[in-house]
Write an enzyme that holds these catalytic residues in place. Sequence first.
Site, short mmCIF file in Angstrom:
data_model
loop_
_atom_site.label_atom_id
_atom_site.label_comp_id
_atom_site.label_asym_id
_atom_site.label_seq_id
_atom_site.Cartn_x
_atom_site.Cartn_y
_atom_site.Cartn_z
N GLU A 156 8.48 -1.87 3.16
CA GLU A 156 8.34 -1.76 1.71
C GLU A 156 9.58 -1.25 0.97
O GLU A 156 9.52 -0.27 0.22
CB GLU A 156 7.12 -0.88 1.38
CG GLU A 156 5.85 -1.43 2.01
CD GLU A 156 4.61 -0.59 1.71
OE1 GLU A 156 4.74 0.53 1.21
OE2 GLU A 156 3.50 -1.07 2.00
N GLU A 262 -0.44 -7.84 8.02
CA GLU A 262 -1.53 -6.88 7.78
C GLU A 262 -2.66 -7.54 6.99
O GLU A 262 -3.22 -6.95 6.07
CB GLU A 262 -1.01 -5.65 7.01
CG GLU A 262 0.17 -4.97 7.68
CD GLU A 262 0.69 -3.76 6.90
OE1 GLU A 262 0.00 -3.28 5.99
OE2 GLU A 262 1.80 -3.31 7.23
#
Length: 354
Positions: A156, A262
């Site tokens: 991220e 994910e």
Amino acid sequence: MIAATRRAVLAGAGALAACSRASAEPPAGPLPPLKAAAPFPLGVCAMSEQFDDLGWSELVRTHFDRVTPEWEMKAEAYAKPDGSYDFSRADRIVDAAARRGLSAFGHTIVWYSQVPRRFEALDGDRRAFAEAYRAYVTRVAGHFAGRVAGWDVVNEPVLDDGEGYRDCLWRRNLGMDYVRLAFEHAREADPEAVLFLNEYNLEQLPAKRADFLRLAESLLKAGAPIGGLGTQTHVPADLKSGAIRQTVRELGALGLKVHVSELDVSLNRGPGLLSSRQALLDGQKRIVEEAAGALLDLPPAQRWGLTVWGARDRDSWLRRPPENGGRSDDAPLLFDDEGRPKPVAHALAAALGR
Ligand code: XIL
């Protein structure tokens, strides 16, 4: 998998689909092992204590090839305030997975949201910070070297809204070089693992995707040992059709491996809160089919795989406050609370076999 077995599995999945076509949301019957239907690895996230749950453990062994530690391979779990490390819970996952014939995927070394506390004391001392950074990344990657197939080395790095890169302690001290250095240090300690840059909301935000791709390109240009790109794919069931396919295609265009890392499909989020439950369930199926199809469209060498963020609905982080505003009725995964395959799991099996 040998072709004959694959054909048999697919025939089974086809027969199941045919039986259930009559009703709108068919009862989900027995499911052939998903991993046998998949021409690329299937992963699932795991917590160490889940291996003690026979139902979970058997489900995971049957349907998946690989596990990603959900929390226990994050700095918060293993980096102690005094600068020491406790990898025991992450080790437990990796070892328990290996005993069941599953490989492990490391998640994650450098994440803006989890900077080990001792780095705060080094803030502003560039040289000491850089040394500690190298020591940290090599220590973590080195500990698991040879036991993880790959790593989310940096997680991220792009701002939530996609307007540039995050301002974090790592960046404040090392500049954007913190990303390249993480890859280099990880490679130094683990010569084999495939090293990934991982991000979320790439499907929903084209500007964020563009920033992410720019960063990946700059790493490639700088000769960083990046091997893959991960798109988390935590998405709402009313995600625009084609968004996942477009994302996977754009990530794949750089020639790196691509990981849908994910995947979960929330029934509770997104703008379409007023859609009927059935419409959301249909959207969920469409999304997993699209994710599988998008990976299948890549050259085989670029398909790192598809990882779901939990096996049973009750395992999902979206069921735990505050991540989902305390909602306990989401059903974002492939298996229901009891571990029974949901129609969305059958949809995935069928899509994998196409
Ligand atoms: C989540 C886990 O599922 C939670 O259990 C944990 O407490 C917080 O993190 N993006 C990521 C994952 O990269 O590490 C996050 O996992 C979900 C969002």
